[in-house]
Design a protein around this motif. Structure first.
Motif, PDB file in Angstrom:
ATOM      1  N   ILE A 164      51.316  33.819  38.647  1.00  0.00           N
ATOM      2  CA  ILE A 164      50.003  34.049  38.039  1.00  0.00           C
ATOM      3  C   ILE A 164      49.434  35.292  38.720  1.00  0.00           C
ATOM      4  O   ILE A 164      48.904  35.225  39.817  1.00  0.00           O
ATOM      5  N   GLY A 165      49.569  36.419  38.081  1.00  0.00           N
ATOM      6  CA  GLY A 165      49.209  37.697  38.696  1.00  0.00           C
ATOM      7  C   GLY A 165      47.728  37.912  38.921  1.00  0.00           C
ATOM      8  O   GLY A 165      47.313  38.426  39.957  1.00  0.00           O
ATOM      9  N   LYS A 166      46.914  37.510  37.960  1.00  0.00           N
ATOM     10  CA  LYS A 166      45.464  37.699  38.060  1.00  0.00           C
ATOM     11  C   LYS A 166      44.802  36.458  37.473  1.00  0.00           C
ATOM     12  O   LYS A 166      44.923  36.189  36.279  1.00  0.00           O
ATOM     13  N   ALA A 167      44.122  35.702  38.315  1.00  0.00           N
ATOM     14  CA  ALA A 167      43.473  34.468  37.864  1.00  0.00           C
ATOM     15  C   ALA A 167      41.970  34.649  37.813  1.00  0.00           C
ATOM     16  O   ALA A 167      41.396  35.457  38.549  1.00  0.00           O
ATOM     17  N   VAL A 168      41.360  33.876  36.944  1.00  0.00           N
ATOM     18  CA  VAL A 168      39.910  33.877  36.825  1.00  0.00           C
ATOM     19  C   VAL A 168      39.427  32.428  36.957  1.00  0.00           C
ATOM     20  O   VAL A 168      40.044  31.510  36.414  1.00  0.00           O
ATOM     21  N   ILE A 169      38.340  32.258  37.723  1.00  0.00           N
ATOM     22  CA  ILE A 169      37.807  30.924  37.971  1.00  0.00           C
ATOM     23  C   ILE A 169      36.285  30.954  37.929  1.00  0.00           C
ATOM     24  O   ILE A 169      35.675  32.028  37.941  1.00  0.00           O
ATOM     25  N   THR A 170      35.699  29.772  37.909  1.00  0.00           N
ATOM     26  CA  THR A 170      34.246  29.632  37.938  1.00  0.00           C
ATOM     27  C   THR A 170      33.790  29.499  39.392  1.00  0.00           C
ATOM     28  O   THR A 170      34.624  29.326  40.296  1.00  0.00           O
ATOM     29  N   PRO A 171      32.483  29.517  39.639  1.00  0.00           N
ATOM     30  CA  PRO A 171      31.995  29.339  41.008  1.00  0.00           C
ATOM     31  C   PRO A 171      32.344  27.984  41.627  1.00  0.00           C
ATOM     32  O   PRO A 171      32.213  27.808  42.833  1.00  0.00           O
ATOM     33  N   GLU A 172      32.804  27.026  40.832  1.00  0.00           N
ATOM     34  CA  GLU A 172      33.206  25.718  41.364  1.00  0.00           C
ATOM     35  C   GLU A 172      34.548  25.778  42.091  1.00  0.00           C
ATOM     36  O   GLU A 172      34.994  24.795  42.655  1.00  0.00           O
ATOM     37  N   PHE A 173      35.187  26.955  42.068  1.00  0.00           N
ATOM     38  CA  PHE A 173      36.488  27.139  42.704  1.00  0.00           C
ATOM     39  C   PHE A 173      36.427  28.333  43.657  1.00  0.00           C
ATOM     40  O   PHE A 173      36.785  29.453  43.291  1.00  0.00           O
ATOM     41  N   PRO A 174      35.975  28.119  44.887  1.00  0.00           N
ATOM     42  CA  PRO A 174      35.939  29.228  45.849  1.00  0.00           C
ATOM     43  C   PRO A 174      37.334  29.777  46.136  1.00  0.00           C
ATOM     44  O   PRO A 174      38.331  29.053  46.071  1.00  0.00           O
ATOM     45  N   VAL A 175      37.385  31.060  46.443  1.00  0.00           N
ATOM     46  CA  VAL A 175      38.637  31.764  46.708  1.00  0.00           C
ATOM     47  C   VAL A 175      38.556  32.390  48.096  1.00  0.00           C
ATOM     48  O   VAL A 175      37.551  33.006  48.452  1.00  0.00           O
ATOM     49  N   PHE A 176      39.628  32.247  48.858  1.00  0.00           N
ATOM     50  CA  PHE A 176      39.697  32.838  50.187  1.00  0.00           C
ATOM     51  C   PHE A 176      40.992  33.615  50.351  1.00  0.00           C
ATOM     52  O   PHE A 176      42.028  33.244  49.800  1.00  0.00           O
ATOM     53  N   THR A 177      40.917  34.692  51.110  1.00  0.00           N
ATOM     54  CA  THR A 177      42.099  35.478  51.437  1.00  0.00           C
ATOM     55  C   THR A 177      42.429  35.258  52.904  1.00  0.00           C
ATOM     56  O   THR A 177      41.542  35.074  53.735  1.00  0.00           O
ATOM     57  N   ALA A 178      43.706  35.244  53.187  1.00  0.00           N
ATOM     58  CA  ALA A 178      44.166  35.085  54.566  1.00  0.00           C
ATOM     59  C   ALA A 178      44.793  36.388  55.026  1.00  0.00           C
ATOM     60  O   ALA A 178      45.430  37.084  54.238  1.00  0.00           O
TER      61      ALA A 178
END
Length: 164
Positions: free
Chosen positions: A68-82
């Motif tokens: 999945i190269g580029k995903a889109v989500i709503t604010p109910e799904f926080p995203v973090f980078t490591a």
């Protein structure tokens, strides 16, 4: 870890963005949806950690897979980078599935009993033991070798069908 809050704007269709969902198993898959979400949408990229605010305490937390190269989500799904110089992605995947990590998420949940959520701040407040990168990689390699060994043992069992 750093929270990714990259806003995505789409009109009419998702285009090359893929709407996703995070399962209780930690797997992330494309969501069967054609119309953009209402409200603000955010980006996630392969290797990003994504979780459901409501269901993370039940295991809905994982890393976006490369397919999945580029995903889109709503604010109910926080995203973090490591930081890949400090964290091995395979090690992170293993840690996210441990009972101790899921229990820590449960303790961080706040709100009413039926709608408790994990906030991005509570997630960032979690602390996990972090061995050096080479040791993380060795742990992952040992885990994979143990899985391969288990599969080989199952293939020796005449009641188990093996591919190949």
């Amino acid at each position: 870890m750093t929270q990714r809050r990259e806003v995505v704007t789409v009109t009419g269709s998702f285009g090359d963005w893929t709407p996703i969902t995070v399962h209780l198993t930690g797997e992330i898959s494309a969501r069967d949806r054609t119309a953009p979400f209402k409200g603000t949408m955010f980006a996630a990229y392969p290797g990003d950690i994504v979780f459901s605010k409501i269901d993370a305490r039940s295991g809905a937390i994982g890393m976006l897979p490369p397919e999945i190269g580029k995903a889109v989500i709503t604010p109910e799904f926080p995203v973090f980078t490591a930081d890949p110089t400090r964290l091995d992605s395979g090690f992170v995947k293993l840690v996210l599935r441990t009972s101790g990590f899921i229990a820590a998420l449960r303790r961080k949940a706040s709100g009413t009993s039926g709608r408790k959520r994990i906030t991005p701040e509570a997630f960032q407040d979690l602390h996990i033991p972090l061995p050096p990168l080479r040791e993380q990689q060795a742990i992952v390699a040992a885990w994979r070798a143990a899985l391969d060994h288990a599969v080989a043992l199952e293939c020796l069992d005449s009641n188990f069908k093996c591919n190949g």
